[in-house]
Design a protein around this motif. Structure first.
Motif, PDB file in Angstrom:
ATOM      1  N   ASP A   1      -8.972   5.449  -2.690  1.00  0.00           N
ATOM      2  CA  ASP A   1      -9.652   5.274  -3.971  1.00  0.00           C
ATOM      3  C   ASP A   1     -10.549   6.481  -4.252  1.00  0.00           C
TER       4      ASP A   1
ATOM      5  N   ILE B   1       2.144   1.820  -3.541  1.00  0.00           N
ATOM      6  CA  ILE B   1       1.123   2.337  -4.466  1.00  0.00           C
ATOM      7  C   ILE B   1       0.870   3.818  -4.209  1.00  0.00           C
TER       8      ILE B   1
ATOM      9  N   LEU C   1       0.838  -1.204   0.000  1.00  0.00           N
ATOM     10  CA  LEU C   1       0.000   0.000   0.000  1.00  0.00           C
ATOM     11  C   LEU C   1       0.874   1.255   0.000  1.00  0.00           C
TER      12      LEU C   1
ATOM     13  N   SER D   1      -3.202  10.479   0.249  1.00  0.00           N
ATOM     14  CA  SER D   1      -3.081   9.595   1.407  1.00  0.00           C
ATOM     15  C   SER D   1      -3.341  10.353   2.698  1.00  0.00           C
TER      16      SER D   1
ATOM     17  N   LEU E   1      -4.448  -2.153  -6.971  1.00  0.00           N
ATOM     18  CA  LEU E   1      -5.158  -1.746  -5.763  1.00  0.00           C
ATOM     19  C   LEU E   1      -6.331  -2.686  -5.496  1.00  0.00           C
ATOM     20  N   TYR E   2      -7.046  -3.093  -6.528  1.00  0.00           N
ATOM     21  CA  TYR E   2      -8.163  -4.016  -6.356  1.00  0.00           C
ATOM     22  C   TYR E   2      -7.675  -5.402  -5.930  1.00  0.00           C
TER      23      TYR E   2
ATOM     24  N   TRP F   1      -2.091   0.758 -12.060  1.00  0.00           N
ATOM     25  CA  TRP F   1      -1.943   0.701 -10.609  1.00  0.00           C
ATOM     26  C   TRP F   1      -3.278   0.432  -9.913  1.00  0.00           C
ATOM     27  N   ARG F   2      -4.403   0.879 -10.532  1.00  0.00           N
ATOM     28  CA  ARG F   2      -5.701   0.659  -9.890  1.00  0.00           C
ATOM     29  C   ARG F   2      -6.080  -0.822  -9.882  1.00  0.00           C
TER      30      ARG F   2
ATOM     31  N   TYR G   1      -7.182  -5.167  -2.371  1.00  0.00           N
ATOM     32  CA  TYR G   1      -8.470  -5.272  -1.680  1.00  0.00           C
ATOM     33  C   TYR G   1      -8.799  -6.740  -1.378  1.00  0.00           C
TER      34      TYR G   1
ATOM     35  N   VAL H   1      -7.443   1.527   3.841  1.00  0.00           N
ATOM     36  CA  VAL H   1      -7.434   1.004   2.489  1.00  0.00           C
ATOM     37  C   VAL H   1      -8.786   0.483   2.037  1.00  0.00           C
TER      38      VAL H   1
END
Length: 392
Positions: A264, A160, A157, A169, A281-282, A277-278, A285, A245
């Motif tokens: 997000d 990213i 995290l 952030s 991120l998923y 990058w997204r 998750y 997150v």
């Protein structure tokens, strides 16, 4: 079948007898055989044999458990499958790490290695339930290994957020990793203390004195409580991480409330450049949800005591611990971070979508010294100082 006298066979007859749980027998009865009395006696005999077989199996399992530290008879096939799967996933993750030279993600590998060793000890322990060393090894490995998996999530995290932009952030990206890793380290030390108390429990046998039995029980309770405290700290830390997150409901302007994360949400509403990058991120998750399931399960399990419902049912351990941690790690076989963000942690994503590299403190210092030396040799520093003085 025909008979002139009830129960007496007039012709040879094929009959089948089933002994429940043991065997199915087929035989031919000759003519003149008293079918009714024979089958009645045989049925009585087979029921006694089945009851004896069941009692023997139950007695055998009880004897195995009476002489072991396990609250149930663990499954060897399932433990062996777990060893194979963890070894395979860990080997693939190691290959990814060397492929991209991503040494910063080594915590995930360490977790996989510990899980593999733990289930290897567990598989061997199922064949030797009296071996407390194997039991203690598998217990420590399976309890402590997910801490490394969580640490990898924290580091990822931070990477990213550092790449996409610090302005999105809540905390400075560099701090995120350290804050949660330190919290994990505290949790790790507490859990090691609990495991040490369990490991210090003396072996008991038929010659053990009441004081030895009581001491063993006290150490068992102490280890259980300390482990529970460590797991609770770990869970609290991870929940805070999830709040940083994970998703919660935020009403966005001109839209229906949607489930988004703070990070997000900020990147969506403050014009952050989207990109690969997204996707990463998923993937994060999914992995963090799986780790969270395990954390909650372990806290509930240890809160029930050593012989509660969850600790005495192996299926929950595999379903809510082993499997979810395996999947949380396996996610990164397909979604390895370096495929979606640069491996260099100093790379940044500009507002126009172009990537640029931020200099490190050492590089900035070296550049400043070089510039100062150049100016000093050319006399620019003294000239500028004079001009600045004149302007004042």
């Amino acid at each position: 079948m025909s008979a002139t006298v009830p129960g007496i066979l007039t012709t040879p007859t094929v009959v089948t007898f089933v002994i429940p749980g043991i065997e199915t027998l087929t035989t031919t009865l000759p003519s003149g055989y008293n079918y009714e009395s024979a089958t009645s006696a045989f049925a009585s005999l087979t029921s006694k044999l089945a009851a004896a077989a069941t009692a023997t199996a139950t007695s055998s399992n009880s004897h195995r458990l009476a002489n072991s530290v396990w609250p149930y008879v663990p499954s060897f096939p399932v433990a062996l499958i777990a060893v194979i799967l963890y070894a395979l996933v860990t080997a693939l993750l190691i290959a990814r790490m060397f492929q991209y030279k991503a040494w910063w993600f080594v915590a995930l590998i360490l977790g996989g290695i510990m899980e593999t060793l733990g289930f290897g000890a567990r598989a061997r322990n199922t064949q030797d339930l009296n071996n407390e060393s194997l039991y203690k090894m598998q217990l420590c490995c399976t309890i402590l290994a997910p801490i490394f998996t969580a640490a990898a999530e924290y580091i990822l995290l931070g990477r990213i957020m550092g790449y996409v932009g610090r302005r999105f952030s809540l905390l400075r990206p560099g701090l995120i990793s350290w804050i949660f890793i330190i919290s994990d380290a505290v949790s790790f030390l507490i859990q090691v203390g609990g495991a040490a108390a369990l490991l210090a429990r003396p072996d008991l046998n038929s010659q053990s004195t009441p004081s030895q039995i009581q001491r063993a029980q006290n150490l068992l309770n102490l280890g259980d409580n300390v482990l529970l405290a460590g797991l609770a700290v770990n869970l609290a830390s991870f929940v805070i991480f999830v709040l940083q997150v994970r998703s919660y409901s935020i009403p966005c302007a001109n839209t229906h409330p949607r489930q988004v994360t703070y990070f997000d949400y900020k990147t969506r509403t403050q014009c952050a450049i989207t990109g690969p990058w997204r996707t990463l991120l998923y993937a994060l998750y999914v992995s963090t949800v799986l780790v969270l399931i395990r954390q909650v399960y372990r806290v509930i399990e240890f809160s029930q005591g050593w012989f509660g419902f969850l600790p005495t049912h192996e299926g929950y351990f595999y379903g809510l611990d082993s499997l979810v941690i395996l999947l949380a790690s396996a996610v990164y076989i397909w979604y390895w971070p370096d495929k979606y963000i640069p491996g260099d942690r100093h790379m940044r994503l500009g507002e126009n979508g172009t990537e640029w590299r931020e200099m490190t403190k050492r590089e900035r210092k070296a550049q400043a010294l070089e510039e100062a030396g150049r100016k000093a040799s050319s006399g620019e520093v003294s000239v500028r100082e004079v001009k600045d003085g004149d302007l004042e």
